[in-house]
Design a protein around this motif. Structure first.
Motif, PDB file in Angstrom:
ATOM      1  N   MET A 134       0.826  -1.206   0.000  1.00  0.00           N
ATOM      2  CA  MET A 134       0.000   0.000   0.000  1.00  0.00           C
ATOM      3  C   MET A 134       0.864   1.261   0.000  1.00  0.00           C
ATOM      4  N   ARG A 135       1.943   1.210   0.818  1.00  0.00           N
ATOM      5  CA  ARG A 135       2.822   2.366   0.893  1.00  0.00           C
ATOM      6  C   ARG A 135       3.490   2.632  -0.450  1.00  0.00           C
ATOM      7  N   ARG A 136       3.909   1.537  -1.126  1.00  0.00           N
ATOM      8  CA  ARG A 136       4.543   1.683  -2.431  1.00  0.00           C
ATOM      9  C   ARG A 136       3.560   2.314  -3.426  1.00  0.00           C
ATOM     10  N   PHE A 137       2.301   1.875  -3.382  1.00  0.00           N
ATOM     11  CA  PHE A 137       1.274   2.421  -4.275  1.00  0.00           C
ATOM     12  C   PHE A 137       1.081   3.919  -4.027  1.00  0.00           C
ATOM     13  N   LEU A 138       1.032   4.303  -2.758  1.00  0.00           N
ATOM     14  CA  LEU A 138       0.826   5.712  -2.425  1.00  0.00           C
ATOM     15  C   LEU A 138       2.002   6.566  -2.889  1.00  0.00           C
ATOM     16  N   ILE A 139       3.216   6.019  -2.767  1.00  0.00           N
ATOM     17  CA  ILE A 139       4.404   6.748  -3.216  1.00  0.00           C
ATOM     18  C   ILE A 139       4.357   6.947  -4.724  1.00  0.00           C
ATOM     19  N   LYS A 140       3.975   5.871  -5.449  1.00  0.00           N
ATOM     20  CA  LYS A 140       3.866   5.971  -6.914  1.00  0.00           C
ATOM     21  C   LYS A 140       2.780   6.965  -7.322  1.00  0.00           C
ATOM     22  N   ALA A 141       1.657   6.919  -6.608  1.00  0.00           N
ATOM     23  CA  ALA A 141       0.563   7.842  -6.912  1.00  0.00           C
ATOM     24  C   ALA A 141       0.990   9.288  -6.673  1.00  0.00           C
ATOM     25  N   LEU A 142       1.762   9.495  -5.595  1.00  0.00           N
ATOM     26  CA  LEU A 142       2.240  10.838  -5.281  1.00  0.00           C
ATOM     27  C   LEU A 142       3.199  11.328  -6.360  1.00  0.00           C
ATOM     28  N   ILE A 143       4.099  10.454  -6.804  1.00  0.00           N
ATOM     29  CA  ILE A 143       5.060  10.812  -7.860  1.00  0.00           C
ATOM     30  C   ILE A 143       4.318  11.141  -9.151  1.00  0.00           C
ATOM     31  N   PHE A 144       3.314  10.305  -9.473  1.00  0.00           N
ATOM     32  CA  PHE A 144       2.530  10.526 -10.694  1.00  0.00           C
ATOM     33  C   PHE A 144       1.798  11.869 -10.613  1.00  0.00           C
ATOM     34  N   GLY A 145       1.205  12.154  -9.457  1.00  0.00           N
ATOM     35  CA  GLY A 145       0.486  13.418  -9.292  1.00  0.00           C
ATOM     36  C   GLY A 145       1.402  14.618  -9.414  1.00  0.00           C
ATOM     37  N   CYS A 146       2.583  14.508  -8.807  1.00  0.00           N
ATOM     38  CA  CYS A 146       3.552  15.596  -8.886  1.00  0.00           C
ATOM     39  C   CYS A 146       4.021  15.818 -10.322  1.00  0.00           C
ATOM     40  N   LEU A 147       4.169  14.709 -11.058  1.00  0.00           N
ATOM     41  CA  LEU A 147       4.582  14.808 -12.462  1.00  0.00           C
ATOM     42  C   LEU A 147       3.532  15.546 -13.276  1.00  0.00           C
ATOM     43  N   GLN A 148       2.262  15.234 -13.022  1.00  0.00           N
ATOM     44  CA  GLN A 148       1.181  15.907 -13.758  1.00  0.00           C
ATOM     45  C   GLN A 148       1.165  17.394 -13.435  1.00  0.00           C
ATOM     46  N   ILE A 149       1.357  17.723 -12.168  1.00  0.00           N
ATOM     47  CA  ILE A 149       1.376  19.131 -11.764  1.00  0.00           C
ATOM     48  C   ILE A 149       2.540  19.853 -12.439  1.00  0.00           C
ATOM     49  N   PHE A 150       3.702  19.186 -12.511  1.00  0.00           N
ATOM     50  CA  PHE A 150       4.862  19.787 -13.159  1.00  0.00           C
ATOM     51  C   PHE A 150       4.584  20.021 -14.643  1.00  0.00           C
ATOM     52  N   ILE A 151       3.973  19.042 -15.307  1.00  0.00           N
ATOM     53  CA  ILE A 151       3.669  19.173 -16.738  1.00  0.00           C
ATOM     54  C   ILE A 151       2.715  20.341 -16.975  1.00  0.00           C
ATOM     55  N   LEU A 152       1.661  20.424 -16.171  1.00  0.00           N
ATOM     56  CA  LEU A 152       0.689  21.508 -16.335  1.00  0.00           C
ATOM     57  C   LEU A 152       1.331  22.866 -16.061  1.00  0.00           C
ATOM     58  N   ALA A 153       2.197  22.926 -15.048  1.00  0.00           N
ATOM     59  CA  ALA A 153       2.889  24.185 -14.742  1.00  0.00           C
ATOM     60  C   ALA A 153       3.832  24.565 -15.880  1.00  0.00           C
ATOM     61  N   PHE A 154       4.516  23.570 -16.436  1.00  0.00           N
ATOM     62  CA  PHE A 154       5.432  23.802 -17.548  1.00  0.00           C
ATOM     63  C   PHE A 154       4.676  24.360 -18.751  1.00  0.00           C
ATOM     64  N   ILE A 155       3.499  23.761 -19.051  1.00  0.00           N
ATOM     65  CA  ILE A 155       2.663  24.249 -20.151  1.00  0.00           C
ATOM     66  C   ILE A 155       2.179  25.664 -19.859  1.00  0.00           C
ATOM     67  N   GLY A 156       1.813  25.898 -18.586  1.00  0.00           N
ATOM     68  CA  GLY A 156       1.326  27.217 -18.205  1.00  0.00           C
ATOM     69  C   GLY A 156       2.350  28.318 -18.380  1.00  0.00           C
ATOM     70  N   VAL A 157       3.631  27.961 -18.279  1.00  0.00           N
ATOM     71  CA  VAL A 157       4.705  28.951 -18.390  1.00  0.00           C
ATOM     72  C   VAL A 157       5.171  29.113 -19.827  1.00  0.00           C
ATOM     73  N   PHE A 158       5.309  28.006 -20.563  1.00  0.00           N
ATOM     74  CA  PHE A 158       5.915  28.058 -21.893  1.00  0.00           C
ATOM     75  C   PHE A 158       4.925  27.860 -23.043  1.00  0.00           C
ATOM     76  N   ASN A 159       3.637  27.887 -22.732  1.00  0.00           N
ATOM     77  CA  ASN A 159       2.649  27.816 -23.808  1.00  0.00           C
ATOM     78  C   ASN A 159       1.454  28.695 -23.428  1.00  0.00           C
ATOM     79  N   VAL A 160       1.738  29.961 -23.244  1.00  0.00           N
ATOM     80  CA  VAL A 160       0.716  30.933 -22.838  1.00  0.00           C
ATOM     81  C   VAL A 160      -0.167  31.265 -24.043  1.00  0.00           C
ATOM     82  N   PRO A 161      -1.495  31.219 -23.895  1.00  0.00           N
ATOM     83  CA  PRO A 161      -2.360  31.609 -25.020  1.00  0.00           C
ATOM     84  C   PRO A 161      -2.017  33.010 -25.506  1.00  0.00           C
ATOM     85  N   HIS A 162      -1.888  33.160 -26.812  1.00  0.00           N
ATOM     86  CA  HIS A 162      -1.537  34.458 -27.379  1.00  0.00           C
ATOM     87  C   HIS A 162      -2.636  35.471 -27.087  1.00  0.00           C
TER      88      HIS A 162
END
Length: 321
Positions: free
Chosen positions: A1-29
């Motif tokens: 269970m702990r391993r699953f939660l760690i993986k889920a946390l990593i996956f969630g953080c990755l998604q947040i990073f991707i969205l933040a990256f898009i928000g910074v380097f792909n701003v709607p004109h």
């Protein structure tokens, strides 16, 4: 269970990073076409007096000279058309109903595609990035459709963001034609008015006037019409411009739609569908977008129809010659 939660946390953080990256380097004109959604809502709020409010997709945005409508009717004209692909819920949105004033005249002019299955497209994601409040106007089925296209949309945005990072930029250049800065004081897109007819796809999706998708469309239209009437406003309908060859191919079902709108929804049809069937030379780049020659002809037909309608209506409309 702990391993699953760690993986889920990593996956969630990755998604947040991707969205933040898009928000910074792909701003709607700043000129993104989807900014037109907010421009038109603001126009609706700020336009006073007796008003004609035109509701539909890009067949209105890129197919009407609203100044002609104003000159022929004496009423302020507001073109709310933007894009058929945002779907019926966002075309016939709550902002329109909330801004209605007693005795406004709403002209409903949906593309034929809006009477069929209309899964939420990537254009809705574009609109959500600009105006997150749009989510409140979406139906549950729209949200499901969006979830199915979410990963592909994010993937495309991520690739664009990486390219922008490598180029040292944060936004892509806007379109010269599909440009929110080209909406005039009536809500008409004017960037193509001086451009010539272009080759392009003139066919429409075949109109089908049966089945659950069509019934769902009728239900959406019926609810919108009822809300307009409850607000003390008037509502009529017209038809989008299409290539005359496509009109003939779909004539039987278009005639059936005409009867349904008139008899089942009790809508007055101020123009015939045939009147909006134009030669191929009247179109700009797609099946529903007119060039200026077509715009002037369509505006004249619609203006005459509205003037005739207003001439039959008693108070509050006073026809100005």
């Amino acid at each position: 269970m702990r391993r699953f939660l760690i993986k889920a946390l990593i996956f969630g953080c990755l998604q947040i990073f991707i969205l933040a990256f898009i928000g910074v380097f792909n701003v709607p004109h700043a000129s993104s076409y989807m900014y037109g959604y907010g421009i038109k809502k603001k126009l609706l709020k700020e336009t006073d007096g007796e008003r004609i409010i035109l509701v539909g997709g890009s067949n209105l945005a890129m197919g009407l000279n609203s100044e002609v409508i104003k000159e022929m009717t004496g009423l302020n004209s507001i073109n709310m058309g933007l894009h058929a692909g945002i779907g019926r819920k966002l075309i016939m949105n709550d902002a329109i109903l909330e801004a209605l004033q007693p005795n406004d005249l709403v002209v409903l002019c949906l593309e034929y595609d809006n009477y069929a299955e209309m899964p939420a497209k990537e254009v809705v994601w574009q609109l959500l990035r600009i105006d997150p409040s749009v989510a409140f106007d979406l139906s549950l089925s729209d949200m499901v459709d969006l979830s199915e296209t979410g990963f592909s949309y994010i993937g495309g945005q991520l690739r664009t963001s990486i390219r922008n990072l490598l180029r040292g930029q944060r936004s892509n250049g806007g379109s010269a034609i599909y440009n929110a800065e080209a909406f005039n004081q009536f809500g008409d897109l004017t960037s193509h008015w001086n451009l010539e007819h272009r080759e392009g796809k003139r066919t429409i999706n075949p109109l089908v006037v049966e089945g659950r998708y069509f019934e769902g469309a009728l239900n959406d239209v019926s609810e919108f019409v009822q809300a307009i009437r409850e607000a003390g406003a008037h509502v009529v309908t017209s038809f989008p411009p299409i290539w005359e060859d496509e009109y003939l191919k779909n004539k039987e079902n278009i005639d059936a739609l005409t009867v349904i709108l008139s008899q089942e929804l009790n809508l007055e049809l101020i123009t015939s569908a045939e009147a909006m069937a134009f030669p191929e030379a009247y179109f700009f780049d797609t099946a529903y977008h007119l060039n200026y020659r077509g715009i002037e002809r369509r505006s004249e037909i619609l203006g005459n129809a509205l003037r005739a309608y207003l001439g039959r209506v008693n108070e509050p409309f006073i026809l100005q010659e």
